[in-house]
Design an enzyme around this catalytic site. Structure first.
Site, mmCIF file in Angstrom:
data_model
loop_
_atom_site.group_PDB
_atom_site.id
_atom_site.type_symbol
_atom_site.label_atom_id
_atom_site.label_comp_id
_atom_site.label_asym_id
_atom_site.label_seq_id
_atom_site.Cartn_x
_atom_site.Cartn_y
_atom_site.Cartn_z
ATOM 1 N N SER A 1 -69.017 20.145 26.418
ATOM 2 C CA SER A 1 -67.587 20.167 26.773
ATOM 3 C C SER A 1 -67.314 19.083 27.808
ATOM 4 O O SER A 1 -68.212 18.718 28.573
ATOM 5 C CB SER A 1 -67.227 21.528 27.378
ATOM 6 O OG SER A 1 -65.950 21.490 27.978
ATOM 7 N N TYR B 1 -68.561 28.563 33.367
ATOM 8 C CA TYR B 1 -68.522 27.963 32.024
ATOM 9 C C TYR B 1 -68.983 26.505 32.107
ATOM 10 O O TYR B 1 -69.843 26.068 31.329
ATOM 11 C CB TYR B 1 -67.101 28.033 31.444
ATOM 12 C CG TYR B 1 -66.937 27.246 30.162
ATOM 13 C CD1 TYR B 1 -67.510 27.696 28.975
ATOM 14 C CD2 TYR B 1 -66.231 26.031 30.143
ATOM 15 C CE1 TYR B 1 -67.374 26.970 27.801
ATOM 16 C CE2 TYR B 1 -66.097 25.304 28.965
ATOM 17 C CZ TYR B 1 -66.663 25.775 27.800
ATOM 18 O OH TYR B 1 -66.552 25.058 26.635
HETATM 19 N N1 LIG Z 1 -61.625 24.566 22.093
HETATM 20 C C1 LIG Z 1 -61.852 23.825 23.151
HETATM 21 O O1 LIG Z 1 -60.920 23.397 23.856
HETATM 22 C C2 LIG Z 1 -63.277 23.438 23.487
HETATM 23 C C3 LIG Z 1 -63.481 22.373 24.380
HETATM 24 C C4 LIG Z 1 -64.764 22.018 24.726
HETATM 25 C C5 LIG Z 1 -65.847 22.673 24.176
HETATM 26 N N2 LIG Z 1 -65.634 23.710 23.318
HETATM 27 C C6 LIG Z 1 -66.824 24.373 22.755
HETATM 28 O O2 LIG Z 1 -66.729 24.386 21.354
HETATM 29 C C7 LIG Z 1 -67.518 25.447 20.827
HETATM 30 C C8 LIG Z 1 -66.716 26.188 19.777
HETATM 31 O O3 LIG Z 1 -65.607 26.826 20.381
HETATM 32 P P1 LIG Z 1 -64.160 26.863 19.708
HETATM 33 O O4 LIG Z 1 -63.266 26.083 20.576
HETATM 34 O O5 LIG Z 1 -64.225 26.562 18.285
HETATM 35 O O6 LIG Z 1 -63.794 28.398 19.981
HETATM 36 P P2 LIG Z 1 -63.626 29.638 18.983
HETATM 37 O O7 LIG Z 1 -62.547 29.357 18.009
HETATM 38 O O8 LIG Z 1 -63.476 30.820 19.882
HETATM 39 O O9 LIG Z 1 -65.022 29.699 18.215
HETATM 40 C C9 LIG Z 1 -66.196 30.128 18.864
HETATM 41 C C10 LIG Z 1 -67.221 30.471 17.819
HETATM 42 O O10 LIG Z 1 -68.419 30.915 18.471
HETATM 43 C C11 LIG Z 1 -68.824 32.130 17.881
HETATM 44 N N3 LIG Z 1 -69.565 32.978 18.811
HETATM 45 C C12 LIG Z 1 -69.234 33.346 20.066
HETATM 46 N N4 LIG Z 1 -70.168 34.152 20.582
HETATM 47 C C13 LIG Z 1 -71.133 34.286 19.630
HETATM 48 C C14 LIG Z 1 -72.355 35.002 19.565
HETATM 49 N N5 LIG Z 1 -72.801 35.714 20.594
HETATM 50 N N6 LIG Z 1 -73.082 34.920 18.430
HETATM 51 C C15 LIG Z 1 -72.652 34.201 17.377
HETATM 52 N N7 LIG Z 1 -71.504 33.489 17.391
HETATM 53 C C16 LIG Z 1 -70.753 33.546 18.503
HETATM 54 C C17 LIG Z 1 -67.519 32.793 17.453
HETATM 55 O O11 LIG Z 1 -67.753 33.708 16.398
HETATM 56 P P3 LIG Z 1 -67.690 35.282 16.496
HETATM 57 O O12 LIG Z 1 -66.818 35.644 17.649
HETATM 58 O O13 LIG Z 1 -67.152 35.639 15.159
HETATM 59 O O14 LIG Z 1 -69.117 35.669 16.664
HETATM 60 C C18 LIG Z 1 -66.754 31.588 16.920
HETATM 61 O O15 LIG Z 1 -67.136 31.320 15.591
HETATM 62 C C19 LIG Z 1 -67.932 26.293 22.026
HETATM 63 O O16 LIG Z 1 -69.274 25.991 22.361
HETATM 64 C C20 LIG Z 1 -66.993 25.830 23.130
HETATM 65 O O17 LIG Z 1 -67.560 25.986 24.405
HETATM 66 C C21 LIG Z 1 -64.371 24.108 22.957
#
Ligand SMILES: NC(=O)c1ccc[n+]([C@@H]2O[C@H](COP(=O)([O-])OP(=O)(O)OC[C@H]3O[C@@H](n4cnc5c(N)ncnc54)[C@H](OP(=O)(O)O)[C@@H]3O)[C@@H](O)[C@H]2O)c1
Length: 273
Positions: A146, A157
């Protein structure tokens, strides 16, 4: 430029594939010819992606798991190797954030972030290295970090994402002599369900600024229609998951002697995460 079937014959595993960035990566990989293993705790959204991938002529396998359990992560990777004979790409994407001050936090939220964002990623990386070595893959490990890792005051985080950057750099050195490259991706603010644990009032206000009214409950996912409506209206401030997926697809389709080491994908204006 990548050809439509750039990942033909390859096996790719994506954790956190039920939503947001992981789902977009899994669907782009599938459309590019990979056999994609989609892994997360929620089966229903992964079934929808599996259908889309099949319609695009690709192949997908769903694994319901919790990445906080090292054994389940090992079985995911070992199962892909056993059933397809290969593991070419692992995307350690599953992750979550509980924002807030350290003074007021619930330590169980620290545990969830540390175990999901760091332990799960380490377990996945170790299993993937072993599997890639076993099948002689020209492999890629992609860690979703991130922009929070670019600031030193980005909370617990942010601390997990600093750890991801450190683990990615360490793996990259460890694997110099292997045919395995390590890609560290730092997204800026992207419209996903990432903000599900944020203050619902703050979030509803942010979404309302784009003209979309929505009722929010802490911890609950937003309907896809809302996310798809908000992003183009707020595109100066928030990117789309497809932007990140395209960057990942580019990086994993480079020749094995090219390491796209660190990638920042962000919208024009930067929000602090
Ligand atoms: N969106 C942003 O602004 C942003 C920015 C920087 C970095 N990121 C990073 O991008 C990555 C993806 O996040 P996203 O933005 O796409 O958010 P999201 O829509 O909430 O997706 C998160 C994913 O992680 C899965 N997950 C969470 N806990 C889990 C567990 N214990 N076991 C298995 N799967 C798990 C969730 O699936 P289930 O809940 O169905 O298990 C979901 O598929 C993360 O690492 C986040 O830190 C996001």
């Amino acid at each position: 430029m990548t050809t439509p079937q750039a990942l033909s014959g390859k096996t790719a595993i994506v954790t956190g594939a039920s939503s947001g960035i992981g789902r977009a990566i899994a669907e782009q990989f599938g459309a590019s010819g990979a056999h994609v293993y989609l892994a997360s705790r929620s089966q229903a959204p992964m079934e929808e992606s599996k259908k889309k991938i099949a319609e695009a002529g690709g192949e997908a396998t769903i694994v319901v798991l919790d990445v906080r359990d090292v054994q389940q992560v090992r079985e995911l990777v070992d199962g892909a190797l056993r059933d397809t004979g290969r593991v070419d790409i692992l995307v350690n994407n599953a992750g979550l954030s509980y924002p807030g001050t350290i003074a007021d936090a619930d330590p169980e939220h620290w545990r969830a972030m540390l175990e999901t964002n760091v332990l799960g990623l380490l377990a996945g990386s170790q299993a993937a290295i072993r599997a890639m070595r076993q099948c002689g893959a020209e492999g890629h490990i992609v860690n979703i970090s991130s922009i929070a890792a670019q600031r030193s005051d980005s909370g617990v985080y942010g601390a997990t994402k600093h750890a991801v950057n450190c683990i990615s750099a360490t793996l990259r050195s460890e694997l110099e002599e292997d045919s395995i490259r390590v890609i560290n991706v730092m997204p800026g603010a992207i419209v996903t369900n990432f903000a599900r644990n944020f203050d619902p009032e703050f979030l509803a206000g942010f979404i309302k600024a784009s003209g979309v009214e929505v009722e929010l409950k802490r911890g609950e996912k937003l309907p896809d229609e809302v996310l798809e409506k908000v992003q183009p209206l707020m595109k100066q401030l928030v990117g789309s998951p497809e932007d990140v997926a395209s960057a990942v697809l580019y990086a994993v389709t480079q020749p094995i002697c090219v390491n796209i080491a660190d990638i920042v994908v962000r919208p024009p204006k930067q929000l602090n995460l």
